[in-house]
Write an enzyme that holds these catalytic residues in place. Structure first.
Site: not given
Ligand code: GDD
Length: 336
Positions: A35, A81, A151, A155, A193, A195, A202, A222, A289
């Site tokens: 790593d 992330g 990103y 991939k 981090e 969600a 939080k 979403q 998604r």
């Molecule tokens: N990170 C985060 N933090 N997201 C939040 C928050 C918060 O405090 N509050 C709401 N969200 C919303 C984001 O705006 C987004 O619409 C949704 O939660 C999901 O955010 P993430 O978990 O950060 O990412 P993701 O699902 O869009 O994408 C993630 O998953 C992918 C695989 O499915 C990422 O980690 C990608 O790197 C990963 O490939």
């Protein structure tokens, strides 16, 4: 389950890499772990790992140091992330292409037979993810290519690189497309981090500080499917042992909105409903998604087991424990 093999895990200091290392050690495999992070920041510690390397695997000579006399290679390494990181660090994310490419070259030179690549749902075409509560993404929805900028392109390109190393040089490849993996021993603060961990943190902070509100990125409508880490590891190992060499979704069937996820966190932790403060200018990613799991069920006869309710409770409890510790233990999950 793989047993008594010599296995290289690249990205072993990270979230999924750490859990994979633990599982493979339990099955009496001999592990070489690499790593980029200094050892004190690896997310999990293991007593019986054969060799540790803290080095940058974007460098081909570092790849060459660890691929000798290895049966299998798992590439779990990338600079990544949640949306807060990948939306603002596209060039950094794309440089992970060097890890996969140089590792494959070293594997070819050393005659490695089998290789796993950890891909992502971000590889999917964005046009299929513009509404909430969407149809699950099927594996062939990655083409025509229009993935998440930065990103997701890395991939998709790296998946393709794996495919051609198999076709041209005979390295057996297995590719999992992960759908938002969450659970203990993952980043919950500091900007990377995702969600589930962010929202657990939080809620904990609100309770600790006697606040009645939490900040939510976007409008909370979403949608996503989230997969608990233990299911991710089981799906990964089953896929690795299968005969299937095309990319496969590793995800759950439980599609929820971010608002619904917060409600679940509140209900499993007996938290009084917090007021949501929606931050519309924060990174949001795609609108909706979800993972279609028909293929994985068909080829592996496997499906996720841990419901979001159960997984979030475990994650929340672990984060709460980490947050109540002071000092260095906390920092390894908040640094890159
Ligand atoms: N990170 C985060 N933090 N997201 C939040 C928050 C918060 O405090 N509050 C709401 N969200 C919303 C984001 O705006 C987004 O619409 C949704 O939660 C999901 O955010 P993430 O978990 O950060 O990412 P993701 O699902 O869009 O994408 C993630 O998953 C992918 C695989 O499915 C990422 O980690 C990608 O790197 C990963 O490939």
């Amino acid at each position: 389950m793989i047993k008594n093999k010599k296995i290289l895990i690249v990205g072993a200091g990270g979230f999924i890499g750490g859990h994979l290392t633990k599982k493979l050690l339990e099955n009496n495999n001999s592990i070489v772990a690499a790593d980029i992070k200094p050892k004190e920041y690896w997310f999990q510690d293991f007593e019986n790992v054969k060799n540790y390397y803290s080095m940058d695997m974007k460098e081909i000579n570092n790849c060459r140091k660890v691929t000798k006399n290895i049966d299998y290679v798992f590439n779990m390494a990338c600079n990544m992330g949640g949306m807060g990181f990948i939306e603002n660090n596209k060039a950094e994310c794309m440089q992970s292409v060097l890890i996969n490419t140089n590792l494959l070259i070293a594997c070819k030179e050393d005659g490695i037979k089998k290789y796993f690549f950890s891909s992502s749902a971000c590889a999917y075409n964005k046009s299929k993810q513009q509404d909430v509560f969407v149809e699950g993404l099927k594996e062939n929805d990655a083409y025509p290519a229009d993935p998440e900028d930065g990103y997701g392109w890395e991939k998709l390109f790296s998946e393709r690189m794996c495919r051609h190393f198999m076709e041209d040089y005979g390295i057996e490849v297995r590719i999992g497309r992960y759908h938002n993996i969450y659970g203990p021993y993952g980043t919950f603060d500091g900007g990377r981090e995702k969600a589930p961990a962010a929202l657990c943190r939080k809620v904990i902070e609100a309770k600790q500080n006697n606040k009645k509100k939490i900040e939510v990125w976007g409008d909370g409508k979403q949608t996503r499917t989230f997969l608990y880490i233990d299911d991710c590891i089981e799906g990964t190992l089953r896929l690795f042992e299968s005969n299937y060499s095309e990319p496969v979704n590793i995800g759950s069937d439980e599609q929820v909105s971010i608002n619904q996820m917060i409600e679940i966190i509140e209900s499993v932790t007996n938290t009084k409903k917090l007021e949501r403060v929606y931050q519309l200018d924060k990174p949001k990613g795609v609108r909706g998604r979800s993972s279609n799991n028909d293929l994985v069920k068909k080829i592996l006869n496997w499906s996720f087991k841990i419901k979001l309710k159960e997984g979030l409770k475990k994650t929340y409890n672990w984060i709460s424990g980490e947050m109540s510790k002071q000092g260095s233990n906390l920092s390894r999950f908040t640094k890159s």
